[in-house]
Enzyme design. Sequence first.
Site, PDB file in Angstrom:
ATOM      1  N   GLU A   1     118.050  35.513 111.601  1.00  0.00           N
ATOM      2  CA  GLU A   1     118.274  36.098 112.795  1.00  0.00           C
ATOM      3  C   GLU A   1     118.407  37.727 112.433  1.00  0.00           C
ATOM      4  O   GLU A   1     118.045  38.034 111.261  1.00  0.00           O
ATOM      5  CB  GLU A   1     119.444  35.811 113.404  1.00  0.00           C
TER       6      GLU A   1
ATOM      7  N   ARG B   1     122.201  46.269 114.678  1.00  0.00           N
ATOM      8  CA  ARG B   1     123.434  47.105 114.479  1.00  0.00           C
ATOM      9  C   ARG B   1     123.640  47.496 113.040  1.00  0.00           C
ATOM     10  O   ARG B   1     123.226  46.920 112.138  1.00  0.00           O
ATOM     11  CB  ARG B   1     124.768  46.511 115.110  1.00  0.00           C
TER      12      ARG B   1
HETATM   13  C1  MV4 Z   1     121.080  27.319 108.854  1.00  0.00           C
HETATM   14  C2  MV4 Z   1     121.718  26.883 107.544  1.00  0.00           C
HETATM   15  C3  MV4 Z   1     120.737  26.120 107.040  1.00  0.00           C
HETATM   16  N1  MV4 Z   1     119.653  25.541 107.504  1.00  0.00           N
HETATM   17  N2  MV4 Z   1     119.779  27.365 109.106  1.00  0.00           N
HETATM   18  C4  MV4 Z   1     124.721  30.251 109.706  1.00  0.00           C
HETATM   19  C5  MV4 Z   1     124.787  31.547 110.503  1.00  0.00           C
HETATM   20  C6  MV4 Z   1     123.734  31.583 111.139  1.00  0.00           C
HETATM   21  N3  MV4 Z   1     122.972  32.888 111.077  1.00  0.00           N
HETATM   22  C7  MV4 Z   1     122.676  30.515 110.767  1.00  0.00           C
HETATM   23  N4  MV4 Z   1     123.479  29.835 109.869  1.00  0.00           N
HETATM   24  C8  MV4 Z   1     122.935  28.728 109.000  1.00  0.00           C
HETATM   25  N5  MV4 Z   1     121.603  28.536 109.384  1.00  0.00           N
HETATM   26  C9  MV4 Z   1     119.077  26.092 108.595  1.00  0.00           C
HETATM   27  N6  MV4 Z   1     117.855  25.871 109.059  1.00  0.00           N
HETATM   28  C10 MV4 Z   1     122.827  27.250 107.027  1.00  0.00           C
HETATM   29  C11 MV4 Z   1     123.561  28.116 107.922  1.00  0.00           C
HETATM   30  C12 MV4 Z   1     124.928  28.547 107.445  1.00  0.00           C
HETATM   31  C13 MV4 Z   1     125.178  29.843 106.641  1.00  0.00           C
HETATM   32  C14 MV4 Z   1     124.121  30.842 106.651  1.00  0.00           C
HETATM   33  C15 MV4 Z   1     124.228  32.196 106.060  1.00  0.00           C
HETATM   34  C16 MV4 Z   1     125.583  32.306 105.527  1.00  0.00           C
HETATM   35  C17 MV4 Z   1     126.496  31.404 105.463  1.00  0.00           C
HETATM   36  C18 MV4 Z   1     126.390  30.088 106.273  1.00  0.00           C
HETATM   37  C19 MV4 Z   1     127.447  29.132 106.270  1.00  0.00           C
HETATM   38  C20 MV4 Z   1     127.131  27.824 106.766  1.00  0.00           C
HETATM   39  C21 MV4 Z   1     126.002  27.588 107.277  1.00  0.00           C
END
Ligand code: MV4
Length: 445
Positions: free
Chosen positions: A285, A289
Amino acid sequence: MFRRVLIANRGEIALRILRSLRTLGIEAVMIHGREDRLSTPVRLADEAIHIARDDPLASYLDIEAIVAAAKEVGADAVHPGYGFLAENPVFAERLEQEGITFIGPSSKVLRLLGDKITAREAMSRAGLPIAQGSPGPISDPKEATDIAKQIGFPVIIKAAAGGGGIGMQVVQKQEEFESALKLCQGRALSAFGDDRVFLEKFIEGAQHIEFQVLGDGTRAVHFGERFCSIQRRHQKILEEGPWLTEEVREDIGNRVVAGAEAVGYKGLATFEFLRDSSGEFYFLEVNPRVQVEHTVTEMITGFDLVSLGIRIASGENLPLLQSDISISGHAIQARLNAENPRTLEPSPGRLWECHWPSGPGVRVDSHAHTGYDMPPSFDSLLAKLIVWGRDRDEAVRRLDAALSETLILGVDTLIPLHRAILSEEDFRNRDVTITYLEEHAELLE
Ligand code: MV4
């Protein structure tokens, strides 16, 4: 250039924005709630307006009261900082209607990026890599199950209106899929009033890497990456940079610039990615900001990012080329939250004594001081300690020395946890993923 800017925020970021406004010769006005009436940024501001509310958060979330305050003090612009109304398209739109500049992207771009489905689609079209997933929102359970089977388990169900980890469901096997889908849709509806969800392949064992971007609505540049995997419940604790080779930085950097230019992005932005164990990147994403950890990038590039964001908002074109930006040395930021370092529960209260570290390559961003009352109602971020070193090893040593010098009496802080992380072997070897703290429970003992 603006004559007067209203800061619609509090704490360390309000003080950080005030510093840039002073540097640019712009008057700074603050709004504030009851808890912050004696705070350092309010005392330093040229003028302050008290928005009295029973709920401490409400003072910083009341769109009409803040718009009225901006008009009353004759502000040309409003800086939203992070959190509160920073990503709220209704707030940006109300200011646009009043002829007051919202320091950030347009309400249209905030809407596009706030919807994780349209953001994903726009960035994929611009050439950013995305995880395999549903092309748009899914609602029919049968159709969704077919897509999930095609992608292959585990999959993750995400709310279109979510972000920052809110409203996600990981599904390990097909039998659990339909009930997880219903749960996710129900939660999305009650949290956001929007039950649209989408599917992605769940990326395992990933690192969290983000790129700092600045655009002027036409052209954009990037300032390299930050590594932000050390987090708990989507609250980052420690961030650092650089992390990538020059080749990878250039490849992903060119793509985020194309993505920002494709949507006419204006202002500071962070592009978030996961990187899996084989080095593949997946766009997550855009955070539209200034971020808490912008400081890491300031230390390794030498730019004042907050000032650049204000100049762009005032109508200046990007004052720099990609070739003007280079990365030097290594920076690490430790978030000194007022929390119990074992349970990570908030630890509000009065600071009986405060001594901040200093010395070569050491920076402290904080609104706190001896006698400050850390309120229980807001985020527990008390101070950010950022260090620069010629390489990662020097930065680690300087951070440990600076942490050992920091005296904060009266509340618990994360200092012991940070010191434990700095001496932990996997951290030292850069062997860190987003599950680092879960996998190193001993650091919380
Ligand atoms: C994910 C993922 C694994 N696979 N998408 C968490 C925050 C949000 N911006 C999206 N996130 C995640 N998306 C896919 N396809 C795992 C996470 C995620 C995570 C991502 C970044 C930093 C910390 C995290 C902690 C748990 C899960």
